[in-house]
Write an enzyme that holds these catalytic residues in place. Sequence first.
Site, PDB file in Angstrom:
ATOM      1  N   ASP B  96     -18.885  -9.744  15.331  1.00  0.00           N
ATOM      2  CA  ASP B  96     -20.004  -9.302  16.148  1.00  0.00           C
ATOM      3  C   ASP B  96     -21.115 -10.340  16.001  1.00  0.00           C
ATOM      4  OD1 ASP B  96     -21.444  -7.791  17.828  1.00  0.00           O
ATOM      5  OD2 ASP B  96     -21.666  -6.061  16.516  1.00  0.00           O
ATOM      6  N   ASP B 287     -13.946  -0.492  18.099  1.00  0.00           N
ATOM      7  CA  ASP B 287     -14.279  -0.575  16.683  1.00  0.00           C
ATOM      8  C   ASP B 287     -15.234   0.558  16.389  1.00  0.00           C
ATOM      9  OD1 ASP B 287     -17.280  -1.592  15.810  1.00  0.00           O
ATOM     10  OD2 ASP B 287     -16.787  -2.042  17.892  1.00  0.00           O
ATOM     11  N   CYS B 325       0.642  14.150   9.209  1.00  0.00           N
ATOM     12  CA  CYS B 325       0.378  12.743   8.899  1.00  0.00           C
ATOM     13  C   CYS B 325       1.381  12.224   7.875  1.00  0.00           C
ATOM     14  CB  CYS B 325      -1.046  12.616   8.363  1.00  0.00           C
ATOM     15  SG  CYS B 325      -1.504  10.935   7.914  1.00  0.00           S
ATOM     16  N   CYS B 327       0.893   9.311   6.184  1.00  0.00           N
ATOM     17  CA  CYS B 327       0.287   8.264   5.364  1.00  0.00           C
ATOM     18  C   CYS B 327       0.534   8.547   3.883  1.00  0.00           C
ATOM     19  CB  CYS B 327      -1.202   8.116   5.666  1.00  0.00           C
ATOM     20  SG  CYS B 327      -2.291   9.229   4.769  1.00  0.00           S
ATOM     21  N   CYS B 330      -1.377  11.524   2.390  1.00  0.00           N
ATOM     22  CA  CYS B 330      -0.866  12.851   2.752  1.00  0.00           C
ATOM     23  C   CYS B 330       0.499  13.124   2.124  1.00  0.00           C
ATOM     24  CB  CYS B 330      -0.813  12.994   4.269  1.00  0.00           C
ATOM     25  SG  CYS B 330      -2.479  13.203   4.968  1.00  0.00           S
ATOM     26  N   HIS B 356      -6.713   7.565   4.477  1.00  0.00           N
ATOM     27  CA  HIS B 356      -6.164   8.543   5.425  1.00  0.00           C
ATOM     28  C   HIS B 356      -6.830   8.431   6.792  1.00  0.00           C
ATOM     29  CE1 HIS B 356      -4.964  12.101   7.537  1.00  0.00           C
ATOM     30  NE2 HIS B 356      -6.258  12.319   7.744  1.00  0.00           N
TER      31      HIS B 356
END
Lengths: 402, 402
Positions: B96, B287, B325, B327, B330, B356
């Site tokens: 940015d 973003d 989920c 991940c 999890c 997560h």
Amino acid sequence: MVDKPPITFEVVARDGDARAGILTTRRGIIETPVFMPVGTAGTVKGIRFEALEEELDARIILGNAYHLWLRPGIEVIKKCGGLHRFTGWERALLTDSGGFQVWSLGALRKITEEGTQFRSHVDGSLQFLSPEISMSVQAALGSEIVMAFDECAAGDAPADVSRQSMELTARWARRSRAEFDSLQSNALDTGQTAPTQTISGAQALFGIVQGGAHLELRRESLSRTTEIGFDGYAIGGLSVGEEKSVMWRVVTDIAPELPDAQPRYLMGVGTPEDLVEAVSRGIDMFDCVLPTRNGRTGQAFTSRGKMNVKNAQWALDTRPLDENCNCSVCKRHSRAYLRHLYLSGELLASILLTHHNLAFFLDTMRRVRQSIRSGDFNEFRREFTEGLNAFEEDKAVGNTEV
Amino acid sequence: MVDKPPITFEVVARDGDARAGILTTRRGIIETPVFMPVGTAGTVKGIRFEALEEELDARIILGNAYHLWLRPGIEVIKKCGGLHRFTGWERALLTDSGGFQVWSLGALRKITEEGTQFRSHVDGSLQFLSPEISMSVQAALGSEIVMAFDECAAGDAPADVSRQSMELTARWARRSRAEFDSLQSNALDTGQTAPTQTISGAQALFGIVQGGAHLELRRESLSRTTEIGFDGYAIGGLSVGEEKSVMWRVVTDIAPELPDAQPRYLMGVGTPEDLVEAVSRGIDMFDCVLPTRNGRTGQAFTSRGKMNVKNAQWALDTRPLDENCNCSVCKRHSRAYLRHLYLSGELLASILLTHHNLAFFLDTMRRVRQSIRSGDFNEFRREFTEGLNAFEEDKAVGNTEV
């Protein structure tokens, strides 16, 4: 009741007083000498279990009965199936009894024969901990190794104070043993693994030798503790503010006298140099907050000594923290980047320094074990200790590595 | 000078206005629509690059020219070989320009035709940022995608203020383009990869459409920005405190008008629901700090909506944060444990919740891409949005999942 011992321990190699051993628990085999990362409140601060298991291969971590009892509370942990299931850590756990934590509250506690009254550091409420309560808390946590509930004297306490404390510890050890046995025979350990495991589902109990700086008290404590009989023995009450020479006098005198057939644990110690020195006196197990706590305050342990990552010296240094380290932090990140993260107050500074420091401690112990097995321990010890002074020597000759 | 384009972009599937595309950079291929985790100061707060790469497969992250310029400073990053080498992140980076960060300092800044004077949030020193300085900073950082230096009006600014701001942004866009081209033709980009790469070693430059809540200003900004010509186009100045309806009016009106052949980036947006809605209007890139920032404040994003892990409701809940989920958080940890970590102020709470949340955002985008490619985007969008209300509905009917 179980008919197999809760843990087994075998010394597989010796080099002088140093021993390499195999400690078998219901949740895995642990090679000793071993360093146990401290997981006070059910987490080794700043690192994920995946990193501890996969990269660092930590086989056992510590939990603190005191902290977990106060928060989240034993009822929560019991209902969630014990500390392993509550946290998701499936390898071995050793839990401290709370004796040391309560002792370290200082003026906030009051000790009687029955136990210790103190104010919770979480909410200020009045709480009471005794050998019996500590045993039931640790049964609920379901750790593989339970510590007896002890009382610690200040490192500089005079003989009469240390004697009182040591004698109380001996009486509490007996009560710990009795309550522990009762809980085990009623199978009240919530951490039990499946009955098909090849090792017992029961917990092991370690006794603690106290006696402050006084060798005659230490010897008496040793004899009274071994008389009761435990699965392993710890030396407690060191690294609590006494002179370093006092610690070495006690360890040198007491460690070789601890039963040879069982694991010997030096509680709360120490620096990388301390670990190697204590191994040379026959110690098998260690725990210490240094790698994690110092990681959070910007200090890295390296093979060339300690470094403060915030020093301007590292601002443009693209080398890893430790050029002899193979950890994932050293493979990827530079001193300059770690300094930037620390000065910016970024979480990643704590995460990466904690990881590297634990990697350094665990790798040091791996090298200690190898050197004992190959009979090169004394050579390793000399080279390792010399290496730790490298940063200091750089400074002394004006070569500050920039 | 390079003769190949710095990035290439191809739309490979469409479903209504939604597009699935392939963005090719010198540091890897990025499938769009894509969510870019925010790495303000050279670190995505609370997560290691290994996790971003290996488990989450993030292909591009954001850096902030403003923050990195102030600390550690561009000279440090240049001497360490650019932002990739400084941080150890080897995949694509978008930086940015600093326009938005300076704008958000509010009363601390002073805007002139030449640029913006402001006080550093780090040390209070007086600093000056202009299109030219921002371009040279971003060249030194060596990001794959550079953003033009823009000026942002408040979300509720009246038309005359928004017009002034939009016109200044247009003039700054032209100056950004000129300075960027000059730097590129002199190969002053420190982030260049090896010359054998199949894609150009040069950076890409994106323009930013401003104009506040006023559609006619937005359209004028769009036409003035595309007239200059950029490698991609962003919609800026949204999600800055305006009504949500304003954002959707602007996105619905402007997104489909952005050049079809280039990536379209909606800056600073948003919630999982926002991402899916914006994709339906033709946006390719996003973003947002939500997954990381809210992770640190104890909020989890799940397929059933947002949950505050500190709620008493989860004290004994052994289920994962999100039962849908996959991940690593999890798979291993319970709501009860995460609540305990958060209430105990443990670093691991931030680490696990951040992980997560990013997993949920990135997995959502993966599912968005698949649904566009298979022509099921509208069905996915409907089911996904309905799912997000599940926790709310549980509460409404008194079923609070305990």
